[in-house]
Design a protein around this motif. Structure first.
Motif, PDB file in Angstrom:
ATOM      1  N   SER A   1       1.002  -1.329  -0.214  1.00  0.00           N
ATOM      2  CA  SER A   1      -0.079   0.275  -0.063  1.00  0.00           C
ATOM      3  C   SER A   1       1.021   1.307  -0.254  1.00  0.00           C
ATOM      4  N   LYS A   2       1.652   1.072   0.706  1.00  0.00           N
ATOM      5  CA  LYS A   2       2.884   1.800   0.809  1.00  0.00           C
ATOM      6  C   LYS A   2       3.406   3.060  -0.573  1.00  0.00           C
ATOM      7  N   ARG A   3       3.633   1.922  -1.033  1.00  0.00           N
ATOM      8  CA  ARG A   3       4.345   1.895  -2.302  1.00  0.00           C
ATOM      9  C   ARG A   3       3.450   2.340  -3.586  1.00  0.00           C
ATOM     10  N   SER A   4       1.974   1.994  -3.069  1.00  0.00           N
ATOM     11  CA  SER A   4       0.895   2.221  -4.444  1.00  0.00           C
ATOM     12  C   SER A   4       0.349   3.598  -3.948  1.00  0.00           C
ATOM     13  N   ILE A   5       0.721   4.377  -2.564  1.00  0.00           N
ATOM     14  CA  ILE A   5       0.445   5.751  -2.123  1.00  0.00           C
ATOM     15  C   ILE A   5       1.817   6.262  -2.997  1.00  0.00           C
ATOM     16  N   GLU A   6       2.541   5.601  -2.833  1.00  0.00           N
ATOM     17  CA  GLU A   6       4.382   6.252  -3.296  1.00  0.00           C
ATOM     18  C   GLU A   6       3.681   6.426  -5.060  1.00  0.00           C
ATOM     19  N   LYS A   7       2.897   5.909  -5.943  1.00  0.00           N
ATOM     20  CA  LYS A   7       2.926   5.899  -7.378  1.00  0.00           C
ATOM     21  C   LYS A   7       1.578   7.024  -7.799  1.00  0.00           C
ATOM     22  N   THR A   8       1.432   7.356  -6.902  1.00  0.00           N
ATOM     23  CA  THR A   8       0.502   8.228  -6.923  1.00  0.00           C
ATOM     24  C   THR A   8       0.106   9.451  -7.346  1.00  0.00           C
ATOM     25  N   ALA A   9       0.708  10.864  -8.400  1.00  0.00           N
ATOM     26  CA  ALA A   9       0.784  11.619  -8.223  1.00  0.00           C
ATOM     27  C   ALA A   9      -0.158  12.159  -7.386  1.00  0.00           C
ATOM     28  N   GLY A  10       0.733  13.688  -6.948  1.00  0.00           N
ATOM     29  CA  GLY A  10      -0.152  14.232  -6.046  1.00  0.00           C
ATOM     30  C   GLY A  10       0.343  13.547  -4.339  1.00  0.00           C
ATOM     31  N   PHE A  11      -0.007  12.200  -3.747  1.00  0.00           N
ATOM     32  CA  PHE A  11       0.016  12.174  -2.872  1.00  0.00           C
ATOM     33  C   PHE A  11       1.848  12.905  -2.149  1.00  0.00           C
ATOM     34  N   GLN A  12       1.038  13.182  -1.359  1.00  0.00           N
ATOM     35  CA  GLN A  12       2.484  14.131   0.247  1.00  0.00           C
ATOM     36  C   GLN A  12       2.297  13.144   0.605  1.00  0.00           C
ATOM     37  N   LEU A  13       3.470  12.307   1.833  1.00  0.00           N
ATOM     38  CA  LEU A  13       3.632  12.260   2.993  1.00  0.00           C
ATOM     39  C   LEU A  13       3.630  13.298   3.444  1.00  0.00           C
ATOM     40  N   GLU A  14       2.536  13.021   4.780  1.00  0.00           N
ATOM     41  CA  GLU A  14       2.353  14.841   5.852  1.00  0.00           C
ATOM     42  C   GLU A  14       2.697  13.917   7.269  1.00  0.00           C
ATOM     43  N   GLY A  15       3.128  12.283   7.365  1.00  0.00           N
ATOM     44  CA  GLY A  15       3.852  12.326   8.796  1.00  0.00           C
ATOM     45  C   GLY A  15       3.316  10.934   8.704  1.00  0.00           C
ATOM     46  N   VAL A  16       3.294  10.684  10.439  1.00  0.00           N
ATOM     47  CA  VAL A  16       3.394   9.422  10.724  1.00  0.00           C
ATOM     48  C   VAL A  16       2.624   9.494  12.105  1.00  0.00           C
ATOM     49  N   LEU A  17       1.211   8.945  11.793  1.00  0.00           N
ATOM     50  CA  LEU A  17       0.108   9.047  13.216  1.00  0.00           C
ATOM     51  C   LEU A  17       1.180   7.498  14.015  1.00  0.00           C
ATOM     52  N   ARG A  18       1.409   7.907  15.383  1.00  0.00           N
ATOM     53  CA  ARG A  18       1.390   6.886  16.142  1.00  0.00           C
ATOM     54  C   ARG A  18       0.917   6.348  16.738  1.00  0.00           C
ATOM     55  N   GLU A  19       0.836   4.850  16.289  1.00  0.00           N
ATOM     56  CA  GLU A  19      -0.614   3.862  16.831  1.00  0.00           C
ATOM     57  C   GLU A  19      -1.680   3.720  16.765  1.00  0.00           C
ATOM     58  N   SER A  20      -2.253   4.527  15.510  1.00  0.00           N
ATOM     59  CA  SER A  20      -3.587   4.591  15.320  1.00  0.00           C
ATOM     60  C   SER A  20      -4.479   4.302  14.404  1.00  0.00           C
ATOM     61  N   GLY A  21      -3.431   2.863  13.524  1.00  0.00           N
ATOM     62  CA  GLY A  21      -4.043   1.785  13.695  1.00  0.00           C
ATOM     63  C   GLY A  21      -3.842   0.260  14.275  1.00  0.00           C
ATOM     64  N   VAL A  22      -4.247  -0.315  13.724  1.00  0.00           N
ATOM     65  CA  VAL A  22      -4.657  -1.938  14.609  1.00  0.00           C
ATOM     66  C   VAL A  22      -4.018  -3.211  12.997  1.00  0.00           C
ATOM     67  N   ASN A  23      -3.541  -3.951  13.292  1.00  0.00           N
ATOM     68  CA  ASN A  23      -2.795  -4.387  12.386  1.00  0.00           C
ATOM     69  C   ASN A  23      -3.344  -5.827  12.556  1.00  0.00           C
ATOM     70  N   GLU A  24      -3.772  -6.758  12.207  1.00  0.00           N
ATOM     71  CA  GLU A  24      -3.991  -7.828  11.672  1.00  0.00           C
ATOM     72  C   GLU A  24      -3.322  -8.750  13.227  1.00  0.00           C
ATOM     73  N   ALA A  25      -2.386  -8.818  13.947  1.00  0.00           N
ATOM     74  CA  ALA A  25      -1.972  -9.472  15.472  1.00  0.00           C
ATOM     75  C   ALA A  25      -2.921  -8.869  16.177  1.00  0.00           C
ATOM     76  N   GLY A  26      -3.772  -7.593  16.548  1.00  0.00           N
ATOM     77  CA  GLY A  26      -4.634  -6.687  17.308  1.00  0.00           C
ATOM     78  C   GLY A  26      -3.468  -6.125  18.109  1.00  0.00           C
ATOM     79  N   GLU A  27      -2.361  -5.543  17.401  1.00  0.00           N
ATOM     80  CA  GLU A  27      -1.824  -4.776  17.476  1.00  0.00           C
ATOM     81  C   GLU A  27      -1.773  -3.708  17.379  1.00  0.00           C
ATOM     82  N   PHE A  28      -1.550  -2.371  17.739  1.00  0.00           N
ATOM     83  CA  PHE A  28      -1.880  -0.529  17.469  1.00  0.00           C
ATOM     84  C   PHE A  28       0.236  -0.622  17.148  1.00  0.00           C
ATOM     85  N   GLU A  29      -0.013  -0.186  15.613  1.00  0.00           N
ATOM     86  CA  GLU A  29       0.873   0.184  15.112  1.00  0.00           C
ATOM     87  C   GLU A  29       0.820   1.768  14.202  1.00  0.00           C
TER      88      GLU A  29
END
Length: 198
Positions: A145-173
């Motif tokens: 997904s990171k590579r896909s976003i990087e390939k999309t013209a116009g999207f700019q990385l604005e930052g990292v949201l600390r522990e704002s998502g939950v991965n498949e193992a149920g851990e905050f990431e």
């Protein structure tokens, strides 16, 4: 056919105005109450049918706020082959912000479908709905997904949201946050390349 922008800004059901957005060999077909059952059935028979159907029902259904559609889901076709799901959500009409997402069938991954479908969503967001900003993101461990976003013209990385998502193992990431502004879209994209089919 180029629709009237004012119609979209007050329209509750976009399917009354358009049904599909084709461009670059990819067509996004609007998911509506009328075609939801058929769309659900169409996602059968694949190795990943169950998770794709769950995503469809959890994230891609039409949603409304004050009579205006805020969740605009599509199923995507490459030529005539089903490829996956694409989404634009209006997060705030007042602040003119939205967010984008996509899920691609396993056997269709690696073909650049998600970046190639973004001009459609950006046209909808900026030209038809009058939004100012569209965001997207992914878990830091989701390298595809990171590579896909990087390939999309116009999207700019604005930052990292600390522990704002939950991965498949149920851990905050942590999650990456990327965004495109209307002025970036105007500079980078040719809106005449996206058709609007009613």
């Amino acid at each position: 056919m180029r629709p009237n922008l004012r119609l979209f800004s007050s329209c509750g059901d976009l399917s009354a105005t358009f049904r599909a957005l084709p461009s670059d060999g990819i067509t996004l077909r609007l998911i509506s109450e009328d075609n939801l059952a058929a769309t659900y059935e169409w996602f059968g028979g694949f190795a990943d049918s169950r998770p794709m159907r769950e995503e469809l029902m959890r994230n891609y259904l039409p949603r409304y706020e004050n009579g205006r559609r805020t969740n605009v889901g599509f199923y995507s076709l490459v030529d005539t082959e089903l490829a996956g799901l694409t989404l634009l959500t209006v997060d705030s009409w007042e602040e003119k912000t939205g967010s984008a997402g996509a899920d691609v069938l396993e056997h269709m991954r690696g073909r650049g479908i998600t970046p190639r479908s973004k001009p459609h969503l950006f046209y909808l967001a900026f030209e038809l709905l009058g939004l100012h900003r569209v965001t997207t993101g992914c878990l830091v461990s989701n390298l595809s997904s990171k590579r896909s976003i990087e390939k999309t013209a116009g999207f700019q990385l604005e930052g990292v949201l600390r522990e704002s998502g939950v991965n498949e193992a149920g851990e905050f990431e942590d999650e990456y946050l990327d965004a495109i502004l209307r002025r970036d879209w105007r500079r980078l994209y040719d809106k005449a390349r996206v058709e609007v089919l009613s």
